[in-house]
Design a protein around this motif. Sequence first.
Motif, PDB file in Angstrom:
ATOM      1  N   VAL A 172      -5.443   9.862   1.205  1.00  0.00           N
ATOM      2  CA  VAL A 172      -4.044   9.458   1.356  1.00  0.00           C
ATOM      3  C   VAL A 172      -3.313  10.571   2.117  1.00  0.00           C
ATOM      4  N   PRO A 173      -2.658  10.232   3.233  1.00  0.00           N
ATOM      5  CA  PRO A 173      -1.942  11.274   3.992  1.00  0.00           C
ATOM      6  C   PRO A 173      -0.662  11.664   3.264  1.00  0.00           C
ATOM      7  N   GLN A 206      -8.724  16.813  -8.969  1.00  0.00           N
ATOM      8  CA  GLN A 206      -8.936  16.390  -7.587  1.00  0.00           C
ATOM      9  C   GLN A 206      -9.438  14.956  -7.467  1.00  0.00           C
ATOM     10  N   ASN A 248      -0.662  12.731  -8.646  1.00  0.00           N
ATOM     11  CA  ASN A 248      -1.561  13.858  -8.432  1.00  0.00           C
ATOM     12  C   ASN A 248      -1.799  13.993  -6.930  1.00  0.00           C
ATOM     13  N   THR A 308      -3.067  16.302  -5.143  1.00  0.00           N
ATOM     14  CA  THR A 308      -4.384  16.791  -4.723  1.00  0.00           C
ATOM     15  C   THR A 308      -5.394  15.652  -4.736  1.00  0.00           C
ATOM     16  N   ALA A 309      -5.383  14.880  -5.808  1.00  0.00           N
ATOM     17  CA  ALA A 309      -6.321  13.764  -5.888  1.00  0.00           C
ATOM     18  C   ALA A 309      -6.030  12.741  -4.799  1.00  0.00           C
ATOM     19  N   ALA A 310      -4.764  12.544  -4.486  1.00  0.00           N
ATOM     20  CA  ALA A 310      -4.415  11.619  -3.408  1.00  0.00           C
ATOM     21  C   ALA A 310      -5.018  12.107  -2.095  1.00  0.00           C
ATOM     22  N   THR A 311      -4.867  13.403  -1.824  1.00  0.00           N
ATOM     23  CA  THR A 311      -5.455  13.973  -0.613  1.00  0.00           C
ATOM     24  C   THR A 311      -6.969  13.783  -0.609  1.00  0.00           C
ATOM     25  N   PHE A 312      -7.592  14.022  -1.771  1.00  0.00           N
ATOM     26  CA  PHE A 312      -9.044  13.876  -1.884  1.00  0.00           C
ATOM     27  C   PHE A 312      -9.468  12.408  -1.772  1.00  0.00           C
ATOM     28  N   SER A 313      -8.496  11.476  -1.789  1.00  0.00           N
ATOM     29  CA  SER A 313      -8.825  10.074  -1.605  1.00  0.00           C
ATOM     30  C   SER A 313      -8.388   9.590  -0.224  1.00  0.00           C
ATOM     31  N   PRO A 322       0.827  -1.221   0.000  1.00  0.00           N
ATOM     32  CA  PRO A 322       0.000   0.000   0.000  1.00  0.00           C
ATOM     33  C   PRO A 322       0.854   1.260   0.000  1.00  0.00           C
ATOM     34  N   ALA A 369       0.555   7.558  -6.152  1.00  0.00           N
ATOM     35  CA  ALA A 369      -0.624   8.436  -6.145  1.00  0.00           C
ATOM     36  C   ALA A 369      -0.228   9.862  -5.776  1.00  0.00           C
ATOM     37  N   VAL A 403      -0.362  -5.514  -1.008  1.00  0.00           N
ATOM     38  CA  VAL A 403      -1.676  -5.229  -1.593  1.00  0.00           C
ATOM     39  C   VAL A 403      -2.236  -6.538  -2.137  1.00  0.00           C
ATOM     40  N   MET A 448      -2.586   6.759 -13.356  1.00  0.00           N
ATOM     41  CA  MET A 448      -2.714   5.459 -12.706  1.00  0.00           C
ATOM     42  C   MET A 448      -3.844   4.666 -13.348  1.00  0.00           C
ATOM     43  N   ARG A 462       1.944   2.054  -3.501  1.00  0.00           N
ATOM     44  CA  ARG A 462       0.809   2.581  -4.253  1.00  0.00           C
ATOM     45  C   ARG A 462       0.585   4.058  -3.933  1.00  0.00           C
ATOM     46  N   LYS A 463       0.714   4.386  -2.644  1.00  0.00           N
ATOM     47  CA  LYS A 463       0.474   5.776  -2.229  1.00  0.00           C
ATOM     48  C   LYS A 463       1.564   6.703  -2.753  1.00  0.00           C
ATOM     49  N   PHE A 504     -15.788  17.394   4.072  1.00  0.00           N
ATOM     50  CA  PHE A 504     -14.802  16.362   3.737  1.00  0.00           C
ATOM     51  C   PHE A 504     -13.458  16.619   4.441  1.00  0.00           C
TER      52      PHE A 504
END
Lengths: 324, 503
Positions: free
Chosen positions: A208-209, B343, A199, A201-206, A188, A195, B369, B349, A191-192, B303
Amino acid sequence: MAALTREAAGRLLARQGILVAFAVFMVVFALANPRFIDIGNVAGVIRSSAILGVMALGVTFVVIGGNLDLSVGSMMSFSTIVVLDLHDTLGPALAIPAMFALTLCLGAFIGILVGYLKLNSLIVTLGMLSAIHGLTLMWSGGKNMDIADKAGTWFGIFGRGDVLGIPVPILIFALLAVVLSVVLSRTPFGRKVYAVGGNGTAATFSGVPRARVVFLTYILSAFCVAIAGLMQASRSLGSQNTVGQGMELEVLAAVILGGASLLGGAGTIFKTVIGVLILGFIQNGLLLMGLEFYVQYVVTWVIIILAVWLDIAAKRSRLWSPIA
Amino acid sequence: MTDATPVLRLEGIVKTFPGVRALDGVDLELRPGEVHALMGENGAGKSTLMKVLGGILQPNEGRILIDEAPVVMTSPLEAKGKGVVFIHQELSLADELSVAENIFLGELPRKRFGRVDWTRLYATTDAILKTLNVRFDARTRVGDLSIANQQMVEIARALTVSPRAVIFDEPTASLTDAEKVVLFDVIEDLKAKGVGIIYISHRMEEIFRITDRISVLRDGQYRGTLRTAETTEDEVTQLMIGRSLDLSRSPVRHALGKVALEVRGLSCGHLYRDVSFSVREGEVLGFYGLVGAGRTEIAETLFGLRTPSAGSIRVNGDEVRIGSPVDAIRHGIGLVPEDRKGQGLVLGMNCRDNMTLPQVDDLSTGPFVSDGAEVAIFDQYRDRLDIRTPGWRQIVGNLSGGNQQKIVIGKWLSMRPQVLIVDEPTRGIDVGSKSEIHNLIRDLAAQGYAVIVISSEMPEVLHVSDRIAAMYSGRIMRTFAAEEVTEDSLIQAISGLEPEKVA
């Protein structure tokens, strides 16, 4: 039909351009000088690339995570000097963990600045390049560091030893490459890293710390540097303060040559290993051709820039583009 | 205003993109000294038309005439040279440079040997600024100016070419009421000089205050021009929305469950104030309002991306503190963000890895994983959401917008959230996929999810919502039940025309 093959060739180039270049390059050098692919020479190249390679493995995580690490060269000097100094005061068994702890502290410091405080990694690690060099000089008082009893220590095993006829540095490099390849592609955390670099920002929005992931890439990089420092110290049993100087750029070159994106999100351990080997073989090949040592600097960089350019050109299917 | 020769005329402009007729024979006539509103819903073709006018896009058919002479414009610079200038919603100024340098960027007056003629530069600039009645001078650093004053710099830039037509795109979006007055004065001055002005805005109040005529676009087609003095908001709204739209909501009403999310008195600085609402299981709550009304900011707060300055959030009756997306996910809140590519997705990926990203830790076996578990989840939601992709290895960046959006929705559905927030669910998505996404949202509600939909498109909000919260300037002006809402009342509520009512 011709168009189809051309397209297929283009795809192969785009995906494996560096591998193809590597193969072509090996063949040319081998034709020019058969000694180039002599097993002894090949083993020698891999062995002398191992230290650089170990550092490149760690930097691969940092770069895929979307950051740079220009501090690894001077950090490696630090590790080398520290472990050599402590070898005589604490003994090798304590010196090694103590050096690892100190090096990881440096990595943690960079990780906090870049990950949690979100400072630009170029600036931070460029600054650390200088700062750590200063720390190294403070530690050594500017003098070379040597182990007093070179004959009576087992410390040389990491740089000079053999196991079943295989040099230990090659074993360390290979083992670490396999382990980190699994970490990057199968856990994991790996993978992070992709991520966050692909991107953030997208990682944060998912969920992911992002800061923690970036922090950990620098810890990992420092860990690899500590191993490299150990190998370096063990090989020479004595060192100058500047042993790692300039290696940060060679490491970065190997990682980029392997095809990791400077923008983050792309790259693999396998490709980095290829990048390291290309760099090692280029330098060796030039040496065998009888070129002066300083000519190598120029030629090496010309080849690197050419390789990266061709790689990018293959990806966008033309040699020049007004936009990136 | 007289029927003088138009300064600018568009005739039968057609612009097609693959699969879409974005502009379908649009006519527009701009007379000297008139303020001409261009109205239409998002996606009606306003921006495409303006890009054609600005030389950014080339029309497939039709003519552009300036002072009745046909012109071809192939770049924004060429458009400017012909006297057509734009004041954009998003300012494009260099913060670190002075006002004068920004205004004459790229065309600084020169002395011999290419040296900049600073004296002339500042003098010319101050002369222009004087006509605008502003309180800063040519040497001011642009970064030190307020947004309103930066807009004045943009306007000053437009005035360097003695324009024939000036296009204002949502100029008041970030202005205070006092600043608006200044802007309107400038527009009056331009008008008096015989410049034609195209004014793009959603705000009825402003349209009726400053414009002379109103042209309306709908679905890429020109729907007519009205004289502002002789028309009403209702008439304009009718023209914008039309009758042909399918506004029927899913007639099947299912029983609602317990309250899944309850928000009381939530505020966040100046972004939004004292917002209260609740969503039940099986219900879709729509948020409608202009861009900047605070809708997205509320979603971001729920969120964990923003910290509220006051108020409380309850999930399933328990008060929760949400300090990060990780907290939000733990409390069962999922967000399909407004900017899908920026976002929502890691474009480089693959499909599966994007979908399982929030739960990659939970899905691992030991330290590794679990490919099997991840592929199983991907397959399940690919089938359920009908995601069309060759396989999970496909890089997300290669999918169509609709399929990308389904990946993001799948990402959250597979987490089995208590509350799903969907911000602009169909932005940049083609018409066919749009209705698919709408049906999907209705289905989710039917399955018992509590869903919040934020949208700038009225038909969308009307179509999917059970209740609609109308926002204006950081407040919920009114919450409508789906049965009682009308387009007119909704437009009034989000334009700030209606007196505030308690939600």
